[in-house]
Design a protein around this motif. Structure first.
Motif, PDB file in Angstrom:
ATOM      1  N   GLY A   1      13.776  39.831  -7.893  1.00  0.00           N
ATOM      2  CA  GLY A   1      14.797  39.224  -8.741  1.00  0.00           C
ATOM      3  C   GLY A   1      14.459  37.784  -9.092  1.00  0.00           C
ATOM      4  O   GLY A   1      13.323  37.352  -9.040  1.00  0.00           O
ATOM      5  N   SER A   2      15.471  37.031  -9.420  1.00  0.00           N
ATOM      6  CA  SER A   2      15.254  35.627  -9.754  1.00  0.00           C
ATOM      7  C   SER A   2      15.402  34.779  -8.499  1.00  0.00           C
ATOM      8  O   SER A   2      16.154  35.112  -7.597  1.00  0.00           O
ATOM      9  N   ALA A   3      14.695  33.665  -8.466  1.00  0.00           N
ATOM     10  CA  ALA A   3      14.765  32.761  -7.320  1.00  0.00           C
ATOM     11  C   ALA A   3      16.126  32.086  -7.295  1.00  0.00           C
ATOM     12  O   ALA A   3      16.648  31.662  -8.309  1.00  0.00           O
ATOM     13  N   ARG A   4      16.695  31.992  -6.113  1.00  0.00           N
ATOM     14  CA  ARG A   4      17.984  31.315  -5.938  1.00  0.00           C
ATOM     15  C   ARG A   4      17.767  30.098  -5.061  1.00  0.00           C
ATOM     16  O   ARG A   4      17.181  30.200  -3.992  1.00  0.00           O
ATOM     17  N   PRO A   5      18.244  28.940  -5.488  1.00  0.00           N
ATOM     18  CA  PRO A   5      18.029  27.733  -4.677  1.00  0.00           C
ATOM     19  C   PRO A   5      18.844  27.780  -3.392  1.00  0.00           C
ATOM     20  O   PRO A   5      19.937  28.347  -3.352  1.00  0.00           O
ATOM     21  N   VAL A   6      18.296  27.202  -2.348  1.00  0.00           N
ATOM     22  CA  VAL A   6      19.000  27.068  -1.080  1.00  0.00           C
ATOM     23  C   VAL A   6      19.530  25.644  -1.023  1.00  0.00           C
ATOM     24  O   VAL A   6      18.776  24.687  -1.125  1.00  0.00           O
ATOM     25  N   PHE A   7      20.843  25.499  -0.876  1.00  0.00           N
ATOM     26  CA  PHE A   7      21.450  24.177  -0.908  1.00  0.00           C
ATOM     27  C   PHE A   7      21.646  23.569   0.477  1.00  0.00           C
ATOM     28  O   PHE A   7      21.739  22.375   0.609  1.00  0.00           O
ATOM     29  N   ALA A   8      21.731  24.360   1.481  1.00  0.00           N
ATOM     30  CA  ALA A   8      21.939  23.806   2.809  1.00  0.00           C
ATOM     31  C   ALA A   8      21.428  24.772   3.862  1.00  0.00           C
ATOM     32  O   ALA A   8      21.411  25.970   3.651  1.00  0.00           O
ATOM     33  N   ALA A   9      21.027  24.233   4.992  1.00  0.00           N
ATOM     34  CA  ALA A   9      20.582  25.039   6.120  1.00  0.00           C
ATOM     35  C   ALA A   9      21.011  24.323   7.392  1.00  0.00           C
ATOM     36  O   ALA A   9      21.013  23.100   7.446  1.00  0.00           O
ATOM     37  N   ASN A  10      21.385  25.096   8.392  1.00  0.00           N
ATOM     38  CA  ASN A  10      21.827  24.536   9.663  1.00  0.00           C
ATOM     39  C   ASN A  10      21.098  25.248  10.797  1.00  0.00           C
ATOM     40  O   ASN A  10      20.783  26.422  10.693  1.00  0.00           O
ATOM     41  N   ASP A  11      20.901  24.536  11.898  1.00  0.00           N
ATOM     42  CA  ASP A  11      20.359  25.147  13.100  1.00  0.00           C
ATOM     43  C   ASP A  11      20.795  24.318  14.297  1.00  0.00           C
ATOM     44  O   ASP A  11      21.169  23.152  14.148  1.00  0.00           O
ATOM     45  N   ARG A  12      20.754  24.913  15.463  1.00  0.00           N
ATOM     46  CA  ARG A  12      21.192  24.249  16.693  1.00  0.00           C
ATOM     47  C   ARG A  12      20.243  24.647  17.821  1.00  0.00           C
ATOM     48  O   ARG A  12      19.803  25.781  17.900  1.00  0.00           O
ATOM     49  N   HIS A  13      19.934  23.678  18.685  1.00  0.00           N
ATOM     50  CA  HIS A  13      19.177  23.943  19.906  1.00  0.00           C
ATOM     51  C   HIS A  13      19.686  22.997  20.977  1.00  0.00           C
ATOM     52  O   HIS A  13      19.607  21.768  20.820  1.00  0.00           O
ATOM     53  N   GLU A  14      20.226  23.583  22.035  1.00  0.00           N
ATOM     54  CA  GLU A  14      20.806  22.815  23.132  1.00  0.00           C
ATOM     55  C   GLU A  14      21.742  21.742  22.595  1.00  0.00           C
ATOM     56  O   GLU A  14      22.728  22.068  21.961  1.00  0.00           O
ATOM     57  N   GLU A  15      21.431  20.444  22.806  1.00  0.00           N
ATOM     58  CA  GLU A  15      22.359  19.399  22.355  1.00  0.00           C
ATOM     59  C   GLU A  15      22.072  18.887  20.950  1.00  0.00           C
ATOM     60  O   GLU A  15      22.681  17.927  20.501  1.00  0.00           O
ATOM     61  N   PHE A  16      21.149  19.516  20.232  1.00  0.00           N
ATOM     62  CA  PHE A  16      20.787  19.051  18.894  1.00  0.00           C
ATOM     63  C   PHE A  16      21.254  20.013  17.809  1.00  0.00           C
ATOM     64  O   PHE A  16      21.182  21.223  17.970  1.00  0.00           O
ATOM     65  N   VAL A  17      21.711  19.430  16.694  1.00  0.00           N
ATOM     66  CA  VAL A  17      22.091  20.196  15.503  1.00  0.00           C
ATOM     67  C   VAL A  17      21.374  19.546  14.331  1.00  0.00           C
ATOM     68  O   VAL A  17      21.273  18.318  14.264  1.00  0.00           O
ATOM     69  N   ILE A  18      20.897  20.370  13.386  1.00  0.00           N
ATOM     70  CA  ILE A  18      20.247  19.835  12.192  1.00  0.00           C
ATOM     71  C   ILE A  18      20.829  20.537  10.969  1.00  0.00           C
ATOM     72  O   ILE A  18      21.127  21.732  11.010  1.00  0.00           O
ATOM     73  N   CYS A  19      21.053  19.770   9.917  1.00  0.00           N
ATOM     74  CA  CYS A  19      21.535  20.288   8.633  1.00  0.00           C
ATOM     75  C   CYS A  19      20.731  19.619   7.528  1.00  0.00           C
ATOM     76  O   CYS A  19      20.274  18.492   7.685  1.00  0.00           O
ATOM     77  N   THR A  20      20.628  20.300   6.414  1.00  0.00           N
ATOM     78  CA  THR A  20      20.004  19.699   5.241  1.00  0.00           C
ATOM     79  C   THR A  20      20.914  19.893   4.045  1.00  0.00           C
ATOM     80  O   THR A  20      21.759  20.777   4.032  1.00  0.00           O
ATOM     81  N   GLY A  21      20.730  19.059   3.058  1.00  0.00           N
ATOM     82  CA  GLY A  21      21.485  19.167   1.819  1.00  0.00           C
ATOM     83  C   GLY A  21      20.983  18.142   0.824  1.00  0.00           C
ATOM     84  O   GLY A  21      20.307  17.175   1.196  1.00  0.00           O
ATOM     85  N   ALA A  22      21.295  18.363  -0.423  1.00  0.00           N
ATOM     86  CA  ALA A  22      20.835  17.452  -1.478  1.00  0.00           C
ATOM     87  C   ALA A  22      21.354  16.039  -1.219  1.00  0.00           C
ATOM     88  O   ALA A  22      22.482  15.848  -0.790  1.00  0.00           O
ATOM     89  N   ALA A  23      20.497  15.059  -1.473  1.00  0.00           N
ATOM     90  CA  ALA A  23      20.865  13.656  -1.269  1.00  0.00           C
ATOM     91  C   ALA A  23      20.648  12.907  -2.567  1.00  0.00           C
ATOM     92  O   ALA A  23      19.546  12.447  -2.850  1.00  0.00           O
ATOM     93  N   GLY A  24      21.690  12.790  -3.364  1.00  0.00           N
ATOM     94  CA  GLY A  24      21.589  12.122  -4.658  1.00  0.00           C
ATOM     95  C   GLY A  24      21.610  10.620  -4.515  1.00  0.00           C
ATOM     96  O   GLY A  24      22.564   9.969  -4.921  1.00  0.00           O
ATOM     97  N   ILE A  25      20.573  10.056  -3.930  1.00  0.00           N
ATOM     98  CA  ILE A  25      20.494   8.609  -3.741  1.00  0.00           C
ATOM     99  C   ILE A  25      20.512   7.902  -5.100  1.00  0.00           C
ATOM    100  O   ILE A  25      21.150   6.886  -5.280  1.00  0.00           O
ATOM    101  N   THR A  26      19.809   8.454  -6.048  1.00  0.00           N
ATOM    102  CA  THR A  26      19.833   7.966  -7.421  1.00  0.00           C
ATOM    103  C   THR A  26      20.068   9.167  -8.329  1.00  0.00           C
ATOM    104  O   THR A  26      19.776  10.298  -7.935  1.00  0.00           O
ATOM    105  N   PRO A  27      20.617   8.967  -9.524  1.00  0.00           N
ATOM    106  CA  PRO A  27      20.840  10.108 -10.407  1.00  0.00           C
ATOM    107  C   PRO A  27      19.538  10.886 -10.640  1.00  0.00           C
ATOM    108  O   PRO A  27      18.486  10.302 -10.849  1.00  0.00           O
ATOM    109  N   ARG A  28      19.645  12.183 -10.554  1.00  0.00           N
ATOM    110  CA  ARG A  28      18.509  13.099 -10.758  1.00  0.00           C
ATOM    111  C   ARG A  28      17.365  12.869  -9.787  1.00  0.00           C
ATOM    112  O   ARG A  28      16.209  13.127 -10.098  1.00  0.00           O
ATOM    113  N   SER A  29      17.673  12.372  -8.605  1.00  0.00           N
ATOM    114  CA  SER A  29      16.609  12.065  -7.647  1.00  0.00           C
ATOM    115  C   SER A  29      15.972  13.319  -7.067  1.00  0.00           C
ATOM    116  O   SER A  29      14.795  13.308  -6.736  1.00  0.00           O
ATOM    117  N   GLY A  30      16.743  14.375  -6.870  1.00  0.00           N
ATOM    118  CA  GLY A  30      16.190  15.601  -6.315  1.00  0.00           C
ATOM    119  C   GLY A  30      15.659  15.448  -4.901  1.00  0.00           C
ATOM    120  O   GLY A  30      14.681  16.076  -4.534  1.00  0.00           O
TER     121      GLY A  30
END
Length: 157
Positions: free
Chosen positions: A26-55
């Motif tokens: 099919g067509s590619a679908r963008p992934v906007f966020a991901a989360n994971d956890r290990h023991e006392e650590f958690v990690i997340c990602t997401g778009a960071a629009g520091i400047t317009p259209r920064s990507g």
């Protein structure tokens, strides 16, 4: 006659193969966020629009043992992360020690190229909403900006 059948079989195989690839991939679908956890650590990602259209991709890491939230961005133009921001979440939420708290977090898409971090302390019911912004000291890097602090276990009206 045999040659015509072979050609027809080959043609049908190509058609079915193409349709199968299209259906499976099919067509590619963008992934906007991901989360994971290990023991006392958690990690997340997401778009960071520091400047317009920064990507840029924002990375949020929480160390629940120390009660610290760390964040950075991945700048694809240079292929590296740039400076880490740090936030003392136990102090930010006005809580006791890091040993008596339990946090969960995720990111959500709030605007084009911008995600927010939703950080919840489950015992107190407090929730903070954060985004990343450019470092206030003018250096490369980011700062963690709080947009809201609320309590989902507030008084019932």
């Amino acid at each position: 006659m045999v040659r015509m059948q072979s050609l027809a079989t080959l043609s049908m195989g190509i058609v079915f193969g193409a349709v199968g690839c299209w259906a499976l991939l099919g067509s590619a679908r963008p992934v906007f966020a991901a989360n994971d956890r290990h023991e006392e650590f958690v990690i997340c990602t997401g778009a960071a629009g520091i400047t317009p259209r920064s990507g840029l991709d924002g990375v949020w890491m929480f160390d629940s043992k120390r009660g610290k939230l760390y964040s950075t961005i991945m700048d694809r133009s240079i292929g590296k992360t740039v400076g880490f921001a740090e936030l003392d979440v136990v102090k930010e939420f006005g809580l006791g020690t890091a040993n008596s708290v339990h946090f969960v977090m995720t990111t959500g898409h709030i605007a084009a190229g911008q995600a927010a971090l939703y950080l919840v302390e489950t015992n107190s019911g407090k929730m903070g909403v954060y985004t990343l912004g450019p470092s206030s000291d003018g250096n490369s890097g980011v700062t963690i900006m709080r947009h809201d602090m609320t309590n989902f276990r507030g008084p019932k009206g």
